[in-house]
Design a protein around this motif. Structure first.
Motif, mmCIF file in Angstrom:
data_model
loop_
_atom_site.group_PDB
_atom_site.id
_atom_site.type_symbol
_atom_site.label_atom_id
_atom_site.label_comp_id
_atom_site.label_asym_id
_atom_site.label_seq_id
_atom_site.Cartn_x
_atom_site.Cartn_y
_atom_site.Cartn_z
ATOM 1 N N LEU A 112 0.745 -1.137 -0.127
ATOM 2 C CA LEU A 112 -0.029 0.234 0.101
ATOM 3 C C LEU A 112 0.836 1.315 0.167
ATOM 4 N N LEU A 113 0.492 2.315 -0.840
ATOM 5 C CA LEU A 113 1.001 3.452 -0.797
ATOM 6 C C LEU A 113 0.658 4.547 0.503
ATOM 7 N N ILE A 114 -0.412 4.394 0.879
ATOM 8 C CA ILE A 114 -0.896 4.956 2.025
ATOM 9 C C ILE A 114 -1.446 4.014 2.940
ATOM 10 N N ARG A 115 -0.947 3.982 4.150
ATOM 11 C CA ARG A 115 -1.046 2.621 4.966
ATOM 12 C C ARG A 115 -1.747 3.140 6.319
ATOM 13 N N PRO A 116 -2.306 2.014 6.779
ATOM 14 C CA PRO A 116 -3.419 2.295 8.038
ATOM 15 C C PRO A 116 -2.399 2.832 9.215
ATOM 16 N N LEU A 117 -2.841 3.620 10.038
ATOM 17 C CA LEU A 117 -2.153 3.828 11.578
ATOM 18 C C LEU A 117 -1.947 2.541 12.254
ATOM 19 N N LEU A 118 -3.002 1.761 12.165
ATOM 20 C CA LEU A 118 -2.904 0.552 13.069
ATOM 21 C C LEU A 118 -1.621 -0.217 12.912
ATOM 22 N N CYS A 119 -1.256 -0.189 11.471
ATOM 23 C CA CYS A 119 -0.032 -1.151 11.134
ATOM 24 C C CYS A 119 1.217 -0.273 11.465
#
Ligand code: SF4
Ligand code: SF4
Length: 164
Positions: A112-119
């Motif tokens: 992903l180029l924009i990633r979840p904050l959770l990760c």
């Protein structure tokens, strides 16, 4: 419903929204400013990850059977975040690379180029034990601006794509 079924529905829904709103998104100058800010903050965090050694520790871990980017994690990615990934040129993979992996995990890491904050904000026990207190503080400090710009980006995009 199985993880795979949920995922198929999610992908279909995000693709439909992208098809419907891509022209609106492409033309919105404020959105591109927010994207640029997010990318700057993301790159800064990446530099800190590299400087304190997270990249090496996680790469070594990835060569073992252990993986924290596991099956089902893809369902925690908000639809709006996936929509923005499509806008930046990301395309959904045809299939999961390994059955126990997150759908977005590739051999060289998250696709992903924009990633979840959770990760981004996940530091397992092993990682925490390997890093000094100062390094952990540096990571948390670097993640602050990224979290803020991600939040602003996602919230603004929602206003452009009602219903997502
Ligand atoms: S966060 Fe922990 S479990 Fe995940 S790749 Fe890094 S070292 Fe491995
Ligand atoms: S970092 Fe990427 S590959 Fe890993 S769990 Fe999150 S979305 Fe999946």
């Amino acid at each position: 419903m199985t993880t795979q079924k949920y995922l198929q529905r999610k992908i279909q829904r995000v693709n439909e929204f992208f098809f419907r709103y891509q022209e609106v998104l492409k033309k919105d100058t404020h959105l591109w400013q927010l994207l640029e800010q997010y990318q700057k903050d993301f790159q800064h965090t990446q530099k800190v990850y590299t400087r304190v050694g997270v990249d090496q520790i996680c790469a070594a871990c990835g060569r073992t059977k252990k993986v924290c980017c596991g099956l089902g994690m893809e369902l925690y990615c908000e639809d709006v975040l996936l929509l923005l990934n499509l806008l930046l040129g990301f395309r959904f993979p045809e299939k999961r690379l390994k059955e126990h992996w997150c759908f977005f995990l590739k051999e060289d890491g998250c696709s992903l180029l924009i990633r979840p904050l959770l990760c981004r904000n996940y530091f397992c026990d092993e990682l925490q034990e390997s890093l000094s207190h100062n390094d952990l503080v540096s990571l948390q400090e670097a993640l602050g601006p990224e979290a803020e710009s991600l939040f602003a980006l996602l919230e603004y995009t929602k206003t452009l794509c009602p219903g997502i």
